[in-house]
Write a protein that holds these residues in place. Structure first.
Motif, PDB file in Angstrom:
ATOM      1  N   LEU A 164      -5.577   5.543  -0.450  1.00 11.37           N
ATOM      2  CA  LEU A 164      -6.262   7.534  -0.149  1.00 11.37           C
ATOM      3  C   LEU A 164      -4.927   8.309   0.526  1.00 11.37           C
ATOM      4  CD1 LEU A 164      -7.849   9.543   1.007  1.00 11.37           C
ATOM      5  CD2 LEU A 164      -8.807   8.389   2.727  1.00 11.37           C
ATOM      6  N   GLY A 340     -10.959   4.775  -2.488  1.00 11.48           N
ATOM      7  CA  GLY A 340     -10.156   5.103  -1.780  1.00 11.48           C
ATOM      8  C   GLY A 340      -9.709   6.737  -2.237  1.00 11.48           C
ATOM      9  N   LEU A 344     -11.412  10.682  -1.374  1.00 12.44           N
ATOM     10  CA  LEU A 344     -11.081  12.382  -1.057  1.00 12.44           C
ATOM     11  C   LEU A 344     -11.646  13.339  -2.068  1.00 12.44           C
ATOM     12  CD1 LEU A 344      -8.115  14.697  -0.857  1.00 12.44           C
ATOM     13  CD2 LEU A 344      -7.045  13.771  -2.121  1.00 12.44           C
TER      14      LEU A 344
END
Length: 432
Positions: A164, A340, A344
């Protein structure tokens, strides 16, 4: 307007052609393989159907729209639920029906124009539904990020955090082409960190052959399809949302290329091409396709509009799909890396729905707008359902239908002529 480096029908020299095509491949590959990874489908099949779908789209649009089609995020929830509860055959049937709806809509647009579509899908309906898509997928992203076989793992959570972090850094600080593929950078960086932490098994990659046939799921060949009303009802409404996304992408493409693609070759051809690509994908066992905002971004930066370049990326994707080595490498990516990146990606989907409401200046001082958005969000995220004698309508499908009905029946609806579908990128099948 700045002149294109290569226009839509211009063919670059071979060495540049390959470089430009690989750029488009890198822009779409992270999100395209993430969808089958999360739904339980074969990533190799997704690559093949993505390439075939793109070539089909170019053919149907008469080579006049340089758009790449990748796996759609909007269908993750219904496909995952269908595979888990009924099987892949039912999921593919639902996807096929969704593609068929595209075809029906394209005929309506050809006959009656777009005003009826604007009435059905104003921003006050589409925006909250897009938010539901992202927020509804959030638990999947978080679970993949921190759990292994249902148990919390600090090591795997650290892998997700590194992934991330790299995605965020790439999205914020990388420029040009590199800034268009933050998910790819994040996944590569997270994967390398996972390798360093010793949680990646390379033995399947070493044992895999370079060339092999993907695990296609073909009706009446590998399985006998059975009709499922519940699956059909769950999948078809999702197509309603992706119409808005598709139209927005065409508006952006028109600005980027300096050509009105909604008039020539026409929105009806574009939607039909997308729908047929979805149906082809379902007949092979791949996830539904959609136009990708990332690849439109590549067009905007490079000014390379050539459909030959887009077609080249599609051919490379198909070749990669027939490599067991590539498939094994994709399958070796730990869930934490995917988790991860998904944090987003799914957040961007939800935020793009919010951005649609802001861009269209939706006034939440009006009770009508407040009611429609509130009901859509709670029904969609809360997982409300209607179940009657084996028939089930739930989640995003129920939220979408409810929003459409409320918009049509509540007083104060704005005339269709003053409404506009959002032109911004809404990544429900696409990525950052």
């Amino acid at each position: 307007m700045k002149e294109p480096t290569y226009d839509i029908h211009e063919r670059p020299p071979l060495h540049r052609w390959l470089i430009f095509s690989f750029q488009h491949l890198f822009a779409m590959v992270g999100a395209t393989v993430l969808v089958p990874y999360l739904t339980g489908l074969d990533p190799a099949v997704a690559l093949v159907t993505s390439g075939i779908g793109t070539l089909t789209y170019i053919l149907i649009t008469k080579g006049q729209i340089p758009a790449y089609l990748g796996s759609s995020f909007a269908f993750i929830q219904p496909i995952s639920a269908a595979i888990a509860n009924v099987g892949i055959d039912a999921a593919m049937l639902g996807a096929f029906l969704a593609g068929l709806v595209y075809g029906i809509v394209s005929l309506f647009i050809l006959s009656f124009g777009t005003e009826w579509l604007l009435k059905l899908l104003p921003p006050i309906v589409v925006g909250p539904v897009i938010m539901v898509i992202g927020l509804g997928l959030a638990p999947t992203a978080v679970s993949n990020a921190m759990n292994v076989n249902g148990e919390y793992s600090l090591l795997h959570f650290s892998v997700a955090a590194v992934t991330l972090l790299i995605c965020i850094i790439a999205a914020m600080y990388f420029k040009g082409i590199f800034g268009l593929v933050p998910v790819l950078f994040g996944m590569v960086g997270g994967y390398l960190y996972a390798v360093a932490m010793g949680i990646v098994d390379f033995s399947p990659v070493a044992e895999a052959a370079w060339f092999s046939v993907p695990q296609f799921s073909i009706p009446f060949v590998t399985y006998t399809p059975t009709w499922q009303w519940g699956i059909a009802i769950a999948m078809v409404p999702v197509a309603v949302v992706t119409f808005a996304e598709h139209t927005g992408h065409q508006l952006v493409l028109s600005k980027v290329t300096g050509r009105n693609t909604l008039k020539k070759p026409g929105l009806h051809r574009s939607i039909a091409g997308d729908g047929i690509a979805v149906m082809i994908s379902s007949l092979l066992g791949g996830p539904p396709n959609t136009t990708y905002g990332e690849n439109i971004g590549v067009l905007a930066i490079t000014r390379v509009f050539s459909v030959y370049v887009i077609g080249g990326a599609a051919v490379i994707a198909i070749l990669f799909g027939f490599s067991a080595k590539v498939s094994a490498l994709i399958s070796s990516i730990p869930p934490a890396v995917m988790g991860g990146a998904s944090i987003l990606l799914f957040g961007i989907i939800a935020s793009s729905g919010l951005r649609m409401l802001i861009d269209n200046r939706i006034d939440f001082n009006e009770n009508r707008n407040l009611v429609i958005s509130s009901v859509i969000l709670v029904i969609g995220v809360g997982g409300a359902m209607i179940r009657i004698e084996g028939f089930e309508l739930s989640g995003m499908a129920l939220a979408t239908i409810t929003g459409i009905v409320l918009n049509l029946v509540l007083p104060g609806r704005v005339s269709a002529g003053s409404m506009a579908l959002n032109q911004q990128q809404s990544d429900d099948d696409s990525a950052a």
